[in-house]
Design an enzyme around this catalytic site. Structure first.
Site, PDB file in Angstrom:
ATOM      1  N   LYS A  12      14.646 -19.160 -26.378  1.00 57.13           N
ATOM      2  CA  LYS A  12      15.881 -18.882 -27.645  1.00 57.13           C
ATOM      3  C   LYS A  12      17.170 -18.068 -26.500  1.00 57.13           C
ATOM      4  O   LYS A  12      16.644 -18.927 -25.249  1.00 57.13           O
ATOM      5  CB  LYS A  12      15.013 -17.100 -27.384  1.00 57.13           C
ATOM      6  CG  LYS A  12      13.905 -17.032 -28.452  1.00 57.13           C
ATOM      7  CD  LYS A  12      13.852 -16.153 -29.069  1.00 57.13           C
ATOM      8  CE  LYS A  12      12.973 -15.669 -30.608  1.00 57.13           C
ATOM      9  NZ  LYS A  12      12.772 -14.295 -30.171  1.00 57.13           N
ATOM     10  N   TYR A  52      13.972 -18.211 -40.446  1.00 55.60           N
ATOM     11  CA  TYR A  52      13.343 -16.734 -40.570  1.00 55.60           C
ATOM     12  C   TYR A  52      13.379 -15.873 -41.825  1.00 55.60           C
ATOM     13  O   TYR A  52      12.891 -14.935 -41.879  1.00 55.60           O
ATOM     14  CB  TYR A  52      13.827 -15.945 -39.121  1.00 55.60           C
ATOM     15  CG  TYR A  52      13.980 -15.788 -37.968  1.00 55.60           C
ATOM     16  CD1 TYR A  52      12.535 -15.810 -37.748  1.00 55.60           C
ATOM     17  CD2 TYR A  52      15.098 -15.731 -37.467  1.00 55.60           C
ATOM     18  CE1 TYR A  52      12.292 -15.847 -35.412  1.00 55.60           C
ATOM     19  CE2 TYR A  52      14.790 -15.961 -35.614  1.00 55.60           C
ATOM     20  CZ  TYR A  52      13.674 -16.228 -35.308  1.00 55.60           C
ATOM     21  OH  TYR A  52      13.274 -16.336 -33.790  1.00 55.60           O
ATOM     22  N   ASN A 115      13.398 -11.679 -26.527  1.00 54.59           N
ATOM     23  CA  ASN A 115      12.005 -11.556 -26.245  1.00 54.59           C
ATOM     24  C   ASN A 115      11.685 -13.294 -25.481  1.00 54.59           C
ATOM     25  O   ASN A 115      10.463 -13.923 -25.526  1.00 54.59           O
ATOM     26  CB  ASN A 115      11.146 -11.478 -27.310  1.00 54.59           C
ATOM     27  CG  ASN A 115      10.847 -11.910 -28.112  1.00 54.59           C
ATOM     28  OD1 ASN A 115      11.920 -12.725 -28.415  1.00 54.59           O
ATOM     29  ND2 ASN A 115      10.380 -12.025 -28.883  1.00 54.59           N
ATOM     30  N   HIS A 118      10.456 -17.495 -28.927  1.00 51.99           N
ATOM     31  CA  HIS A 118       9.404 -17.888 -30.122  1.00 51.99           C
ATOM     32  C   HIS A 118       8.391 -18.770 -30.059  1.00 51.99           C
ATOM     33  O   HIS A 118       8.430 -19.934 -29.800  1.00 51.99           O
ATOM     34  CB  HIS A 118      10.517 -18.359 -31.813  1.00 51.99           C
ATOM     35  CG  HIS A 118      10.028 -18.811 -32.875  1.00 51.99           C
ATOM     36  ND1 HIS A 118       9.409 -17.045 -33.615  1.00 51.99           N
ATOM     37  CD2 HIS A 118       9.028 -19.766 -33.505  1.00 51.99           C
ATOM     38  CE1 HIS A 118       8.425 -17.999 -34.719  1.00 51.99           C
ATOM     39  NE2 HIS A 118       8.620 -19.060 -34.575  1.00 51.99           N
ATOM     40  N   GLU A 129       7.846 -25.169 -39.765  1.00 55.42           N
ATOM     41  CA  GLU A 129       9.255 -24.949 -38.289  1.00 55.42           C
ATOM     42  C   GLU A 129       9.064 -25.858 -37.718  1.00 55.42           C
ATOM     43  O   GLU A 129      10.237 -26.635 -37.293  1.00 55.42           O
ATOM     44  CB  GLU A 129       8.235 -23.411 -37.590  1.00 55.42           C
ATOM     45  CG  GLU A 129       8.204 -22.191 -38.467  1.00 55.42           C
ATOM     46  CD  GLU A 129       7.885 -21.199 -37.014  1.00 55.42           C
ATOM     47  OE1 GLU A 129       7.648 -21.490 -36.190  1.00 55.42           O
ATOM     48  OE2 GLU A 129       8.307 -20.367 -37.462  1.00 55.42           O
TER      49      GLU A 129
HETATM   50  P1  CMP Z   1      10.127 -13.878 -33.298  1.00 55.92           P
HETATM   51  O1  CMP Z   1       8.808 -14.825 -32.506  1.00 55.92           O
HETATM   52  O2  CMP Z   1      10.725 -14.822 -32.827  1.00 55.92           O
HETATM   53  O3  CMP Z   1       9.883 -13.891 -34.939  1.00 55.92           O
HETATM   54  C1  CMP Z   1      10.541 -12.796 -35.430  1.00 55.92           C
HETATM   55  C2  CMP Z   1      11.763 -11.903 -34.256  1.00 55.92           C
HETATM   56  O4  CMP Z   1      12.359 -10.782 -34.469  1.00 55.92           O
HETATM   57  C3  CMP Z   1      10.752 -11.636 -32.985  1.00 55.92           C
HETATM   58  O5  CMP Z   1      10.421 -12.309 -32.647  1.00 55.92           O
HETATM   59  C4  CMP Z   1      11.971 -10.967 -32.334  1.00 55.92           C
HETATM   60  O6  CMP Z   1      12.822 -11.386 -30.992  1.00 55.92           O
HETATM   61  C5  CMP Z   1      12.620 -10.010 -33.036  1.00 55.92           C
HETATM   62  N1  CMP Z   1      12.006  -8.324 -33.638  1.00 55.92           N
HETATM   63  C6  CMP Z   1      13.700  -7.617 -34.053  1.00 55.92           C
HETATM   64  N2  CMP Z   1      12.837  -6.352 -33.943  1.00 55.92           N
HETATM   65  C7  CMP Z   1      11.420  -6.355 -34.454  1.00 55.92           C
HETATM   66  C8  CMP Z   1       9.983  -5.765 -34.885  1.00 55.92           C
HETATM   67  N3  CMP Z   1      10.324  -4.701 -35.017  1.00 55.92           N
HETATM   68  N4  CMP Z   1       9.341  -6.841 -35.085  1.00 55.92           N
HETATM   69  C9  CMP Z   1       8.844  -7.553 -35.299  1.00 55.92           C
HETATM   70  N5  CMP Z   1       9.946  -8.369 -34.424  1.00 55.92           N
HETATM   71  C10 CMP Z   1      11.368  -8.001 -34.308  1.00 55.92           C
END
Ligand code: CMP
Length: 136
Positions: A12, A52, A115, A118, A129
């Site tokens: 990311k 998403y 984070n 993904h 995806e």
């Molecule tokens: P990702 O695995 O990319 O999938 C969706 C993303 O939403 C997740 O990682 C997080 O970075 C983001 N996100 C932000 N807020 C939340 C939340 N409360 N719960 C889950 N995902 C979140």
């Protein structure tokens, strides 16, 4: 029976910005993943919204799509036995504060949004995806 799988991984914007691509790719390789395809791109917000789409009803959807389109990302197809679950284990919990020692998000994640990585969460989504980024 072979259970060789492919999964989509994204490094990311927060991690690309910190030049962590090679470190994260090295972690995947060390853990037995082959990087079959990779592409560094920056996507439009409208494309992030498509990517998403499963999260469109969530309160964090708009911020999430703004964030994913905010800078360059590295999309990769990873291959390994049970790649989907193995990648999720290696990434660690979505929120880096909850991620286990030795996971990518524990090591590099800044927040639940930033984070660092993904990974596809199911075989069905992995196909969707991978096709999203690597349609030939
Ligand atoms: P990702 O695995 O990319 O999938 C969706 C993303 O939403 C997740 O990682 C997080 O970075 C983001 N996100 C932000 N807020 C939340 C939340 N409360 N719960 C889950 N995902 C979140």
């Amino acid at each position: 029976m072979s259970n060789l799988e492919q999964t989509l991984s994204i490094i990311k914007p927060d991690a690309v910005e910190r030049n962590l691509e090679n470190d994260i790719k090295a972690i995947f390789k060390k853990n037995g993943f082959s990087i079959i395809k990779e592409k560094k791109i920056q996507i439009e917000k409208s494309e992030a919204e498509k990517f998403y789409k499963t999260h469109e009803t969530k309160p964090f959807y708009d911020d999430l799509c703004t964030y994913l389109s905010s800078g360059p990302i590295l999309a990769m197809v990873l291959e390994k036995k049970n790649a989907i679950s193995a990648n999720r284990e290696l990434m660690g919990s979505t929120n880096p504060d909850d991620a286990e020692e030795g996971t990518i998000r524990k090591k590099y994640g800044i927040s639940i949004d930033k984070n660092s990585v993904h990974g596809s969460d199911s075989m069905e989504n992995a196909k969707i995806e991978i096709n999203f980024f690597f349609k030939d």
